[in-house]
Write a protein that holds these residues in place. Structure first.
Motif, PDB file in Angstrom:
ATOM      1  N   PHE A 123       0.836  -1.195   0.000  1.00 19.37           N
ATOM      2  CA  PHE A 123       0.000   0.000   0.000  1.00 19.37           C
ATOM      3  C   PHE A 123       0.872   1.247   0.000  1.00 19.37           C
ATOM      4  O   PHE A 123       0.457   2.316   0.410  1.00 19.37           O
ATOM      5  CB  PHE A 123      -0.945   0.015   1.200  1.00 19.37           C
ATOM      6  CG  PHE A 123      -2.116  -0.911   1.068  1.00 19.37           C
ATOM      7  CD1 PHE A 123      -2.623  -1.282  -0.161  1.00 19.37           C
ATOM      8  CD2 PHE A 123      -2.735  -1.417   2.193  1.00 19.37           C
ATOM      9  CE1 PHE A 123      -3.700  -2.137  -0.279  1.00 19.37           C
ATOM     10  CE2 PHE A 123      -3.829  -2.266   2.093  1.00 19.37           C
ATOM     11  CZ  PHE A 123      -4.304  -2.625   0.850  1.00 19.37           C
ATOM     12  N   GLY A 124       2.110   1.129  -0.458  1.00 24.82           N
ATOM     13  CA  GLY A 124       3.007   2.265  -0.571  1.00 24.82           C
ATOM     14  C   GLY A 124       4.294   2.033   0.193  1.00 24.82           C
ATOM     15  O   GLY A 124       4.439   1.071   0.935  1.00 24.82           O
ATOM     16  N   LYS A 125       5.222   2.940  -0.007  1.00 29.66           N
ATOM     17  CA  LYS A 125       6.535   2.830   0.619  1.00 29.66           C
ATOM     18  C   LYS A 125       6.486   3.145   2.114  1.00 29.66           C
ATOM     19  O   LYS A 125       7.368   2.756   2.863  1.00 29.66           O
ATOM     20  CB  LYS A 125       7.519   3.787  -0.055  1.00 29.66           C
ATOM     21  CG  LYS A 125       7.733   3.470  -1.521  1.00 29.66           C
ATOM     22  CD  LYS A 125       8.756   2.409  -1.674  1.00 29.66           C
ATOM     23  CE  LYS A 125       9.035   2.179  -3.163  1.00 29.66           C
ATOM     24  NZ  LYS A 125       9.592   0.887  -3.402  1.00 29.66           N
ATOM     25  N   MET A 126       5.462   3.862   2.534  1.00 32.94           N
ATOM     26  CA  MET A 126       5.344   4.178   3.955  1.00 32.94           C
ATOM     27  C   MET A 126       4.896   2.941   4.722  1.00 32.94           C
ATOM     28  O   MET A 126       4.252   2.052   4.182  1.00 32.94           O
ATOM     29  CB  MET A 126       4.328   5.288   4.174  1.00 32.94           C
ATOM     30  CG  MET A 126       4.728   6.612   3.616  1.00 32.94           C
ATOM     31  SD  MET A 126       3.426   7.799   3.968  1.00 32.94           S
ATOM     32  CE  MET A 126       4.200   9.279   3.393  1.00 32.94           C
ATOM     33  N   VAL A 127       5.230   2.917   5.985  1.00 40.69           N
ATOM     34  CA  VAL A 127       4.777   1.842   6.869  1.00 40.69           C
ATOM     35  C   VAL A 127       3.467   2.299   7.502  1.00 40.69           C
ATOM     36  O   VAL A 127       3.364   3.425   7.994  1.00 40.69           O
ATOM     37  CB  VAL A 127       5.831   1.543   7.956  1.00 40.69           C
ATOM     38  CG1 VAL A 127       5.316   0.506   8.929  1.00 40.69           C
ATOM     39  CG2 VAL A 127       7.129   1.089   7.312  1.00 40.69           C
ATOM     40  N   TRP A 128       2.463   1.434   7.470  1.00 38.90           N
ATOM     41  CA  TRP A 128       1.146   1.748   8.027  1.00 38.90           C
ATOM     42  C   TRP A 128       0.926   0.922   9.291  1.00 38.90           C
ATOM     43  O   TRP A 128       1.398  -0.210   9.378  1.00 38.90           O
ATOM     44  CB  TRP A 128       0.050   1.417   7.003  1.00 38.90           C
ATOM     45  CG  TRP A 128       0.163   2.247   5.769  1.00 38.90           C
ATOM     46  CD1 TRP A 128       0.731   1.872   4.582  1.00 38.90           C
ATOM     47  CD2 TRP A 128      -0.280   3.584   5.591  1.00 38.90           C
ATOM     48  NE1 TRP A 128       0.665   2.898   3.686  1.00 38.90           N
ATOM     49  CE2 TRP A 128       0.050   3.971   4.280  1.00 38.90           C
ATOM     50  CE3 TRP A 128      -0.919   4.509   6.424  1.00 38.90           C
ATOM     51  CZ2 TRP A 128      -0.247   5.227   3.767  1.00 38.90           C
ATOM     52  CZ3 TRP A 128      -1.215   5.759   5.918  1.00 38.90           C
ATOM     53  CH2 TRP A 128      -0.884   6.108   4.606  1.00 38.90           C
ATOM     54  N   LEU A 132      -4.629  -0.434  10.985  1.00 37.69           N
ATOM     55  CA  LEU A 132      -5.215   0.405   9.950  1.00 37.69           C
ATOM     56  C   LEU A 132      -5.169  -0.286   8.582  1.00 37.69           C
ATOM     57  O   LEU A 132      -6.053  -0.077   7.737  1.00 37.69           O
ATOM     58  CB  LEU A 132      -4.500   1.753   9.904  1.00 37.69           C
ATOM     59  CG  LEU A 132      -5.103   2.838   9.027  1.00 37.69           C
ATOM     60  CD1 LEU A 132      -6.574   3.077   9.367  1.00 37.69           C
ATOM     61  CD2 LEU A 132      -4.306   4.124   9.167  1.00 37.69           C
ATOM     62  N   VAL A 133      -4.166  -1.126   8.364  1.00 37.17           N
ATOM     63  CA  VAL A 133      -4.052  -1.836   7.084  1.00 37.17           C
ATOM     64  C   VAL A 133      -5.300  -2.691   6.833  1.00 37.17           C
ATOM     65  O   VAL A 133      -5.759  -2.821   5.706  1.00 37.17           O
ATOM     66  CB  VAL A 133      -2.766  -2.688   7.042  1.00 37.17           C
ATOM     67  CG1 VAL A 133      -2.760  -3.638   5.851  1.00 37.17           C
ATOM     68  CG2 VAL A 133      -1.556  -1.766   6.985  1.00 37.17           C
ATOM     69  N   ARG A 134      -5.890  -3.244   7.881  1.00 35.03           N
ATOM     70  CA  ARG A 134      -7.125  -4.036   7.717  1.00 35.03           C
ATOM     71  C   ARG A 134      -8.231  -3.187   7.101  1.00 35.03           C
ATOM     72  O   ARG A 134      -8.960  -3.642   6.226  1.00 35.03           O
ATOM     73  CB  ARG A 134      -7.615  -4.563   9.056  1.00 35.03           C
ATOM     74  CG  ARG A 134      -6.666  -5.497   9.719  1.00 35.03           C
ATOM     75  CD  ARG A 134      -7.156  -5.845  11.093  1.00 35.03           C
ATOM     76  NE  ARG A 134      -6.048  -6.354  11.882  1.00 35.03           N
ATOM     77  CZ  ARG A 134      -6.182  -7.162  12.884  1.00 35.03           C
ATOM     78  NH1 ARG A 134      -7.365  -7.559  13.274  1.00 35.03           N
ATOM     79  NH2 ARG A 134      -5.134  -7.582  13.544  1.00 35.03           N
TER      80      ARG A 134
END
Length: 156
Positions: A123-128, A132-134
């Motif tokens: 979902f991108g280079k940032m860490v989530w 929240l990823v769910r």
């Protein structure tokens, strides 16, 4: 094609849980006529403090046999929402009965499980935050079903 979200940690009641439940309900309603769903969430916890390797074992046992396995990982492939919809549709059309999305804990997914995955999604280079990823995944599942159904939810 049944969809399984296999995740480390328990999502307690609150705004994230409300959003997750809402998007999964929308996904089920939109996806079922298309042969997608139901979506379920399996939460695992390593109560013995075994770290990522122990979490990987618990996650591996939560994945249905024969499921296409998708690891959510910052090093994975970046997809547009239409590409994600096409991928789900292709797996469904190939007769895959189950798709399991794997979300690791705060430290991610152990390399042994990540290597076994059929697909790695980012979902991108940032860490989530893993909780929240769910929510982000459930929204993208609903968006994918909406795209495949031709509804106006997704606008390009």
């Amino acid at each position: 094609m049944r969809v399984h979200i296999c995740a480390v940690g328990r999502l307690r009641s609150g705004p994230e849980r409300d959003l997750l439940d809402d998007y999964l309900t929308r996904f089920d309603r939109t996806g079922r006529p298309l042969g997608l769903g139901p979506a379920t969430v399996t939460e695992v916890e390593d109560r013995k403090g075994g770290g990522m390797a122990a979490e990987a074992g618990l996650l591996d046992r939560a994945i249905p046999k024969g499921a296409v396995t998708i690891a959510l990982d910052e090093r994975g492939k970046l997809l547009t929402s239409p590409d994600f919809a096409d991928l789900l549709g292709r797996w469904r059309d190939e007769g895959r009965g189950d798709a399991a999305f794997v979300i690791g804990g705060a430290d991610g997914i152990d390399a042994s499980l990540r290597q076994k995955a059929d697909f790695k999604l980012s979902f991108g280079k940032m860490v989530w935050p893993h909780m929240l990823v769910r929510v982000m995944l459930s929204e993208q599942l609903y968006r994918a079903a909406s795209i495949l159904a031709g509804t106006p939810y997704h606008r390009e």
